[in-house]
Motif scaffolding. Structure first.
Motif, PDB file in Angstrom:
ATOM      1  N   PHE A 105     -19.702  24.287 -91.657  1.00  0.00           N
ATOM      2  CA  PHE A 105     -20.969  23.629 -90.921  1.00  0.00           C
ATOM      3  C   PHE A 105     -22.547  24.061 -91.341  1.00  0.00           C
ATOM      4  CE2 PHE A 105     -18.105  22.998 -87.447  1.00  0.00           C
ATOM      5  CZ  PHE A 105     -18.130  22.303 -86.993  1.00  0.00           C
ATOM      6  N   LEU A 106     -22.602  25.670 -91.920  1.00  0.00           N
ATOM      7  CA  LEU A 106     -23.442  26.008 -92.860  1.00  0.00           C
ATOM      8  C   LEU A 106     -23.793  25.403 -93.737  1.00  0.00           C
ATOM      9  CD1 LEU A 106     -22.889  29.452 -92.554  1.00  0.00           C
ATOM     10  CD2 LEU A 106     -24.674  28.746 -91.485  1.00  0.00           C
ATOM     11  N   GLU A 107     -23.447  24.692 -94.497  1.00  0.00           N
ATOM     12  CA  GLU A 107     -23.457  23.719 -95.514  1.00  0.00           C
ATOM     13  C   GLU A 107     -23.781  22.349 -94.972  1.00  0.00           C
ATOM     14  OE1 GLU A 107     -20.816  22.947 -99.306  1.00  0.00           O
ATOM     15  OE2 GLU A 107     -20.118  25.570 -99.093  1.00  0.00           O
ATOM     16  N   LYS A 108     -23.520  21.855 -93.944  1.00  0.00           N
ATOM     17  CA  LYS A 108     -23.546  20.286 -93.979  1.00  0.00           C
ATOM     18  C   LYS A 108     -25.084  20.417 -92.859  1.00  0.00           C
ATOM     19  CE  LYS A 108     -22.108  16.355 -91.830  1.00  0.00           C
ATOM     20  NZ  LYS A 108     -21.046  16.275 -91.266  1.00  0.00           N
ATOM     21  N   LEU A 109     -25.780  22.556 -92.369  1.00  0.00           N
ATOM     22  CA  LEU A 109     -27.463  22.502 -92.609  1.00  0.00           C
ATOM     23  C   LEU A 109     -27.341  22.557 -93.165  1.00  0.00           C
ATOM     24  CD1 LEU A 109     -25.674  24.713 -89.071  1.00  0.00           C
ATOM     25  CD2 LEU A 109     -27.209  21.995 -89.104  1.00  0.00           C
ATOM     26  N   ASP A 110     -26.993  22.396 -94.591  1.00  0.00           N
ATOM     27  CA  ASP A 110     -27.956  23.014 -96.033  1.00  0.00           C
ATOM     28  C   ASP A 110     -28.397  24.313 -96.222  1.00  0.00           C
ATOM     29  OD1 ASP A 110     -28.514  19.787 -96.600  1.00  0.00           O
ATOM     30  OD2 ASP A 110     -29.786  20.458 -95.245  1.00  0.00           O
ATOM     31  N   MET A 111     -27.203  25.312 -96.337  1.00  0.00           N
ATOM     32  CA  MET A 111     -27.782  27.170 -95.655  1.00  0.00           C
ATOM     33  C   MET A 111     -26.117  27.069 -96.349  1.00  0.00           C
ATOM     34  SD  MET A 111     -28.869  27.421 -91.536  1.00  0.00           S
ATOM     35  CE  MET A 111     -28.936  28.897 -91.655  1.00  0.00           C
ATOM     36  N   TYR A 112     -26.557  26.939 -98.056  1.00  0.00           N
ATOM     37  CA  TYR A 112     -25.503  27.266 -98.343  1.00  0.00           C
ATOM     38  C   TYR A 112     -25.022  28.770 -99.490  1.00  0.00           C
ATOM     39  CZ  TYR A 112     -25.649  21.707 -99.438  1.00  0.00           C
ATOM     40  OH  TYR A 112     -25.781  20.744 -99.335  1.00  0.00           O
ATOM     41  N   HIS A 113     -26.704  28.898 -98.642  1.00  0.00           N
ATOM     42  CA  HIS A 113     -26.412  30.983 -99.912  1.00  0.00           C
ATOM     43  C   HIS A 113     -25.427  31.922 -98.137  1.00  0.00           C
ATOM     44  CE1 HIS A 113     -27.132  34.724-101.277  1.00  0.00           C
ATOM     45  NE2 HIS A 113     -27.221  35.415 -99.540  1.00  0.00           N
ATOM     46  N   GLU A 114     -26.124  30.613 -96.830  1.00  0.00           N
ATOM     47  CA  GLU A 114     -24.966  31.800 -95.379  1.00  0.00           C
ATOM     48  C   GLU A 114     -23.913  31.573 -96.107  1.00  0.00           C
ATOM     49  OE1 GLU A 114     -27.856  30.518 -96.008  1.00  0.00           O
ATOM     50  OE2 GLU A 114     -29.451  31.482 -94.662  1.00  0.00           O
ATOM     51  N   ALA A 115     -23.671  30.113 -96.829  1.00  0.00           N
ATOM     52  CA  ALA A 115     -22.530  29.444 -95.842  1.00  0.00           C
ATOM     53  C   ALA A 115     -21.182  30.487 -97.559  1.00  0.00           C
ATOM     54  CB  ALA A 115     -22.160  27.986 -96.803  1.00  0.00           C
ATOM     55  N   LEU A 116     -21.866  31.018 -98.375  1.00  0.00           N
ATOM     56  CA  LEU A 116     -21.378  31.505 -99.172  1.00  0.00           C
ATOM     57  C   LEU A 116     -20.893  32.995 -98.719  1.00  0.00           C
ATOM     58  CD1 LEU A 116     -23.072  31.633-102.488  1.00  0.00           C
ATOM     59  CD2 LEU A 116     -20.854  30.543-102.242  1.00  0.00           C
ATOM     60  N   GLU A 117     -21.750  33.246 -97.975  1.00  0.00           N
ATOM     61  CA  GLU A 117     -21.372  34.799 -97.434  1.00  0.00           C
ATOM     62  C   GLU A 117     -19.690  35.015 -96.389  1.00  0.00           C
ATOM     63  OE1 GLU A 117     -24.766  35.587 -95.349  1.00  0.00           O
ATOM     64  OE2 GLU A 117     -25.578  36.099 -96.681  1.00  0.00           O
ATOM     65  N   HIS A 118     -19.557  33.552 -96.066  1.00  0.00           N
ATOM     66  CA  HIS A 118     -18.104  33.236 -94.579  1.00  0.00           C
ATOM     67  C   HIS A 118     -17.479  33.496 -95.543  1.00  0.00           C
ATOM     68  CE1 HIS A 118     -20.177  33.240 -90.780  1.00  0.00           C
ATOM     69  NE2 HIS A 118     -21.370  33.213 -91.032  1.00  0.00           N
ATOM     70  N   TYR A 119     -17.411  32.333 -97.109  1.00  0.00           N
ATOM     71  CA  TYR A 119     -16.511  32.315 -98.394  1.00  0.00           C
ATOM     72  C   TYR A 119     -16.139  33.435 -98.035  1.00  0.00           C
ATOM     73  CZ  TYR A 119     -18.048  27.442 -97.141  1.00  0.00           C
ATOM     74  OH  TYR A 119     -18.106  25.865 -96.515  1.00  0.00           O
ATOM     75  N   ASP A 120     -17.062  34.179 -98.682  1.00  0.00           N
ATOM     76  CA  ASP A 120     -16.540  35.705 -99.355  1.00  0.00           C
ATOM     77  C   ASP A 120     -15.704  36.631 -98.161  1.00  0.00           C
ATOM     78  OD1 ASP A 120     -17.053  38.234-101.168  1.00  0.00           O
ATOM     79  OD2 ASP A 120     -18.160  38.385 -99.982  1.00  0.00           O
ATOM     80  N   ALA A 121     -16.340  36.609 -97.078  1.00  0.00           N
ATOM     81  CA  ALA A 121     -15.421  37.525 -96.097  1.00  0.00           C
ATOM     82  C   ALA A 121     -14.312  36.977 -95.705  1.00  0.00           C
ATOM     83  CB  ALA A 121     -16.473  37.104 -94.521  1.00  0.00           C
ATOM     84  N   ALA A 122     -14.253  35.536 -96.116  1.00  0.00           N
ATOM     85  CA  ALA A 122     -12.324  34.531 -95.276  1.00  0.00           C
ATOM     86  C   ALA A 122     -11.571  35.300 -97.096  1.00  0.00           C
ATOM     87  CB  ALA A 122     -12.690  33.201 -95.749  1.00  0.00           C
ATOM     88  N   GLU A 123     -12.513  35.309 -97.841  1.00  0.00           N
ATOM     89  CA  GLU A 123     -11.087  36.201 -99.411  1.00  0.00           C
ATOM     90  C   GLU A 123     -10.942  37.294 -98.846  1.00  0.00           C
ATOM     91  OE1 GLU A 123     -12.088  36.634-104.090  1.00  0.00           O
ATOM     92  OE2 GLU A 123     -13.860  35.983-103.063  1.00  0.00           O
ATOM     93  N   LYS A 124     -11.836  37.837 -98.342  1.00  0.00           N
ATOM     94  CA  LYS A 124     -11.483  39.167 -98.176  1.00  0.00           C
ATOM     95  C   LYS A 124     -10.776  39.617 -97.279  1.00  0.00           C
ATOM     96  CE  LYS A 124     -16.545  40.480 -99.661  1.00  0.00           C
ATOM     97  NZ  LYS A 124     -17.691  41.708 -99.975  1.00  0.00           N
TER      98      LYS A 124
END
Length: 620
Positions: A105-124
């Motif tokens: 959803f963040l990527e679709k809102l053009d918030m790519y850096h914030e999206a990365l933080e969530h992917y990192d959280a999911a990975e951890k």
């Protein structure tokens, strides 16, 4: 009706969407898509009122609902509200996969850096799939950084390396990175990694060709090779686009039924034994640990196959295409140039017809040369018989369209053991994500991706495709693909000019074989018009002969199996054939079995068709 664009009665139910949300139930399907695009404000307001509703957060359709919004909405307000919903859901459930959904959803809102933080959280939190979304995110903003990140992960020994490699393999980055990724996945698959095998199954023949041409042959101009691969990828995209447009459940639901013997439901409901005390201890360990090596993963996969309670096999067999009843199975596109097609009505149709025939002729030549399964000359082609094992074969299971109030007598007679068998039906809904949407996030369809994640204990359903019979659609398909095919063949000839003379024939074979394997994705979705009354839909799977999933039945026919899914599909039901000798006895047996397996939503009934078999000597 006209405003709804032909969605029929499903759009008439659009008012139910908001009402169902108010009552604590997520709606899905075409009506939801209509509201997302036509009145997102009302939907957004309704969602805001129910944000703290735990029943909705834990509902099985939660993820499908928000994936539908993610795909079809361009309204920032609705996207933002949906993101907040997913954040609240994560706080309630703690599911790491929701971090990925929030990131999208963040990527679709053009918030790519914030999206990365969530992917990192999911990975951890142990969600290795997040690696694919991390790299896909970086590919959009910094391909060089994406490749660097991928190589870092590819040095790992766990599944993260496979996820990273597959994301690079699925992109159009430099050839070296893609070759390294492909080599890693192949090596891990050889060592028994189930994830690596799944990734190889979802990839096309292009990575193997690319690897072969760069490692085994000398092509002087790398730009020529890049162009060839690009043309092949365009062809692949064109084929997949046609499959999605013409062969999937688009904007309406579709009832389907699978006909078989009277023992079919009982086989699907075969109970598995409970684990022993020792097996239960293993299950308890596996539930709390994470595999760090391939060997540990194999052990964990084996341990997880122990079922702790009676369950269902619930799998359908897909049989080798040689078992199908159409003698020209798979040749409808290849034979199009030989059929009598009505005279074109205008110059445009005449041009399309000529293009279609050219494509058909060329495909016929390629398949006769490289693919014995459906060679027009049968299996008498001794010159190529030694190559059969090198190519995959198609495995197929069939369904027929089931219309309301329509119990098909012919299908009972042909496929239901002279109407003594059973049919198992369900409702096929449109996918929550439209692959071909111009707004679609490519990462949604990487490998197993979000589509096959079991978010809420819901059964995975294999892709099911509609079979097409009419000449006009076939002409349009072949005409569309002809340009892609011509571009590939031209790029092949240019590549051959750059190759060493002694290698040219081998390179030609490699490229033509790749073309054949790309077209295998759709050629079994077209049949002769004589079979059109069956209104067939198919689940298809390409497999090599040495694939461990390939088995042999008692009669010597090859098959593989779908994932367990059939009896847990929407509106699943069983109908007993009109000629079954003891319908009431079977009806109560099946109801009992379903009760034992907690499948009480599956309805069982007896066909109401009046049918008496023709006795010997009777008039037909």
């Amino acid at each position: 009706m006209t405003e709804a664009g032909g969605l029929g009665k499903y759009i008439m139910e659009k008012n139910d969407v908001l009402r169902r949300i108010e009552q604590g139930e997520w709606p899905s399907g075409p009506a939801l898509q209509y509201w997302i695009t036509k009145n997102p404000v009302a939907l957004c307001e309704t969602l805001a009122k129910k944000r703290t509703n735990r029943e909705l957060i834990e509902h099985p359709e939660f993820t499908s609902f928000f994936l539908t919004i993610l795909t079809h909405s361009q309204q920032n307000e609705l996207l933002e509200e949906s993101k907040i919903w997913c954040e609240d859901a994560f706080h309630v459930t703690g599911k790491p996969i929701l971090h990925i959904l929030i990131g999208l959803f963040l990527e679709k809102l053009d918030m790519y850096h914030e999206a990365l933080e969530h992917y990192d959280a999911a990975e951890k939190m142990g969600e290795n799939l997040a690696v694919e979304f991390t790299i896909a995110n970086k590919l959009k903003t910094s391909p060089k950084d994406a490749i660097s990140t991928a190589y870092t992960y590819m040095n790992y020994t766990d599944d993260k390396s496979i996820h990273a490699a597959y994301e690079i393999l699925s992109s159009r980055v430099d050839i070296k990175a893609r070759n390294d990724a492909y080599q890693l996945i192949k090596d891990r698959a050889t060592k028994g990694s189930r994830l690596a095998l799944e990734k190889l199954e979802t990839s096309t023949a292009i990575p193997e060709l690319l690897f072969s041409l760069t490692k085994g042959y000398s092509v002087s101009d790398s730009g020529t090779l890049d162009h060839l691969i690009s043309m092949l990828e365009n062809l692949d995209h064109g084929i997949r686009h046609i499959r999605e447009i013409h062969h999937t459940c688009q904007n309406k639901t579709q009832g389907l039924a699978h006909y078989g013997s009277s023992t079919l439901p009982a086989k699907l409901l075969t109970a598995q034994s409970k684990p022993t005390a020792a097996e239960q201890r293993i299950l308890n360990i596996v539930a709390c640990e994470t595999a760090n090596t391939d060997l540990e993963q194999q052990f964990f996969d084996l341990a997880k196959s122990i079922n702790s309670k009676p369950g269902t096999q619930d799998k359908l067999r897909r049989y080798h295409s040689s078992k199908m009843n159409d003698p020209s199975e798979g040749r409808r596109l290849l034979n199009f140039h030989d059929i009598h097609y009505h005279s074109p009505t205008d110059d445009g149709e005449n041009e399309a017809l000529e293009a279609a025939k050219h494509c058909s002729i060329k495909l016929n030549e390629l398949f006769d040369k490289h693919y014995n399964d459906i060679s027009s000359k049968g299996h008498k082609k001794e010159a190529h018989s030694a190559q059969i094992h090198q190519h995959p074969s198609m495995y197929i299971t069939c369904f027929s369209a089931q219309h309301e109030g329509n119990d098909n007598l012919n299908l009972w007679r042909f496929y239901g053991q002279e109407a003594t068998g059973c049919s198992i039906g369900f409702t096929l809904y449109p996918d929550p994500i439209d692959r071909e949407s111009k707004h679609n996030d490519a990462a949604l369809w990487r490998g197993t991706g979000l589509r096959n994640i079991d978010f809420n204990g819901q059964p995975k359903r294999p892709p099911i495709f509609k079979v097409i019979y009419d000449d006009k659609t076939i002409m349009e398909v072949l005409s569309t693909l002809n340009e892609h095919l011509l571009n590939v063949l031209a790029a092949m000839e240019k590549t051959l000019e750059e190759a060493q003379e002694v290698q040219k024939e081998s390179i030609r074979t490699e490229i033509e074989t790749c073309i054949v394997e790309l077209f295998l994705e759709i050629i079994y979705l077209y049949k002769d018009k004589q079979y059109s009354t069956e209104e067939e839909w198919r689940s298809l799977q390409l497999r090599y002969l040495d694939d461990p999933a390939v088995k042999m039945d008692e009669a010597g026919f090859l098959y593989d199996e779908t994932e367990p899914f059939l009896l847990r599909q929407p509106d699943a039901h069983i109908i007993i054939g009109p000629n079954h000798p003891e319908p009431k006895q079977l009806l109560w047996e099946l109801r009992y079995r379903l009760q034992q397996h907690e499948l009480t939503d599956v309805k069982v009934s007896v066909s109401d068709i009046a049918y008496h078999p023709v006795k010997s000597g009777s008039r037909h």
